[in-house]
Design a protein around this motif. Structure first.
Motif, short mmCIF file in Angstrom:
data_model
loop_
_atom_site.label_atom_id
_atom_site.label_comp_id
_atom_site.label_asym_id
_atom_site.label_seq_id
_atom_site.Cartn_x
_atom_site.Cartn_y
_atom_site.Cartn_z
N UNK A 235 0.83 -1.21 0.00
CA UNK A 235 0.00 0.00 0.00
C UNK A 235 0.86 1.26 0.00
N UNK A 236 1.96 1.24 0.74
CA UNK A 236 2.85 2.40 0.77
C UNK A 236 3.47 2.63 -0.60
N UNK A 237 3.87 1.56 -1.27
CA UNK A 237 4.44 1.68 -2.61
C UNK A 237 3.38 2.16 -3.61
N UNK A 238 2.15 1.67 -3.47
CA UNK A 238 1.07 2.12 -4.36
C UNK A 238 0.79 3.60 -4.16
N UNK A 239 0.79 4.04 -2.91
CA UNK A 239 0.58 5.48 -2.63
C UNK A 239 1.70 6.30 -3.24
N UNK A 240 2.94 5.82 -3.12
CA UNK A 240 4.07 6.53 -3.71
C UNK A 240 3.94 6.59 -5.23
N UNK A 241 3.45 5.51 -5.84
CA UNK A 241 3.25 5.49 -7.29
C UNK A 241 2.21 6.51 -7.72
N UNK A 242 1.08 6.56 -7.00
CA UNK A 242 0.03 7.53 -7.33
C UNK A 242 0.53 8.96 -7.14
N UNK A 243 1.26 9.20 -6.07
CA UNK A 243 1.80 10.54 -5.83
C UNK A 243 2.83 10.91 -6.90
N UNK A 244 3.62 9.94 -7.32
CA UNK A 244 4.60 10.19 -8.38
C UNK A 244 3.91 10.57 -9.68
N UNK A 245 2.74 9.96 -9.94
CA UNK A 245 1.99 10.26 -11.15
C UNK A 245 1.13 11.51 -11.02
N UNK A 246 1.11 12.12 -9.82
CA UNK A 246 0.39 13.38 -9.64
C UNK A 246 -1.04 13.26 -9.19
N UNK A 247 -1.50 12.05 -8.81
CA UNK A 247 -2.89 11.88 -8.36
C UNK A 247 -2.93 11.33 -6.93
N UNK A 248 -1.86 11.49 -6.20
CA UNK A 248 -1.79 10.93 -4.85
C UNK A 248 -2.07 11.98 -3.79
N UNK A 249 -1.13 12.12 -2.86
CA UNK A 249 -1.29 13.05 -1.76
C UNK A 249 -1.39 14.48 -2.27
N UNK A 250 -2.13 15.36 -1.57
CA UNK A 250 -2.25 16.75 -2.00
C UNK A 250 -0.90 17.44 -2.01
#
Length: 305
Positions: A235-250
């Motif tokens: 889950x941590x890696x998935x969150x990092x992937x989404x944030x890297x793509x610009x749709x993750x953490x604000x």
């Protein structure tokens, strides 16, 4: 408290932990990372997200051991003059919160559905398993991207708390983690429901819901704990992937993935530390949690004792 810890250390699992150097090192690394992220406000030397304290003249400074570096910034600074070491602590906090929360959500949904399917059987079991088959057929990252994108479109001006909630939901559903919990618990429940203690509870008139909650659930949680430990890293890696793509953490609360994405723009211009140190932090957290999950799997398996 001391008695509880001593009793745990004397148990089979505690003995397995004490005799496993890999598990002890992994636990130490995970505890250090968790401590630094939870208490970042006290441990971090700077507040990297306080705009009033940032100095653009300190932007892209190398680590302190370089000649151009400064002892004020041990691991250097990024393009906005933020201290990398402090940013790692604050960023890891967001990654850990999102990872743990998404796993808890998946575990709650999966365990509940798996317990119901395994205990009731019949059309309920068949319907839930077909839903699990459908969810497993979709690529996890695409589902997470879809949910995160829809959430951003529906709530364009969402608050930080709501944005984090959408992110947690997208990771929880995108990973299809609840499917693994449901199938694992279903299989264990189908074994447990035929045992004598369950039959005795039924004969004495105990309600089915109480049997599932008080009798069956504690006996099927072993594999669930192992699966949850391993899925935290995923889950941590998935969150990092989404944030890297610009749709993750604000953007106002960048996680490790956001820090890696920002540093990626400067990777080939010589400022390698901006992206390498967040990447190493992500690897340390994921690796330590995975190693703990592997140890827990072996410790709870009676055939490997």
């Amino acid at each position: 408290m001391k008695t509880t810890i001593a009793r745990w250390l004397d148990s089979d699992v505690g003995h397995s932990f004490r005799t496993s150097p890999v598990a002890m090192v992994a636990a130490a690394i995970a505890l250090v990372c968790i401590f630094c992220s939870v208490f970042a406000g006290w441990v971090a030397p700077h507040d990297p997200f306080n705009l009033s304290t940032l100095e653009l003249s300190d932007a892209r400074l190398p680590p302190a051991w370089y000649a151009q570096g400064s002892s004020k910034y041990l691991l250097g600074t990024d393009d906005q003059g933020r201290d990398i070491l402090s940013a790692l602590m604050y960023g890891a906090r967001i990654s850990l919160v999102v990872g743990v929360a998404s796993v808890l959500l998946s575990m709650f949904a999966g365990v509940s559905l798996g317990l119901l399917a395994g205990f009731k059987g019949g059309w309920i079991d068949s319907a839930l398993m077909r839903v699990c088959d459908v969810m497993s057929s979709f690529p996890p990252i695409l589902v997470a991207l879809l949910i995160a994108g829809v959430g951003r479109a529906v709530f364009p001006n969402a608050s930080q708390l709501l944005a984090m909630g959408v992110l947690i939901l997208s990771i929880s559903m995108g990973q299809s983690g609840w499917v693994q919990y449901a199938r694992t618990v279903r299989g264990s429940t189908m074994v447990e429901r035929g045992k004598e203690y369950v039959q005795a509870a039924r004969v004495t008139g105990v309600a089915p819901l109480r049997i599932m909650r008080r009798h069956v659930l504690p006996n099927v949680m072993g594999p669930v704990l192992v699966l949850a430990t391993i899925q935290v890293a995923t889950a941590i890696i998935t969150e990092a992937t989404l944030s890297f793509l610009g749709v993750g953490a604000p953007p106002t609360s960048p996680s490790l993935g956001t820090l890696i994405r920002v540093g990626n723009d400067y990777l080939f211009s010589g400022e390698w530390w901006i992206t390498v140190f967040p990447g190493l932090m992500l690897v340390l957290i994921a690796l330590s949690v995975n190693l703990l999950g592997d140890w827990l799997r072996d410790a709870l398996n009676p055939r490997l004792r």
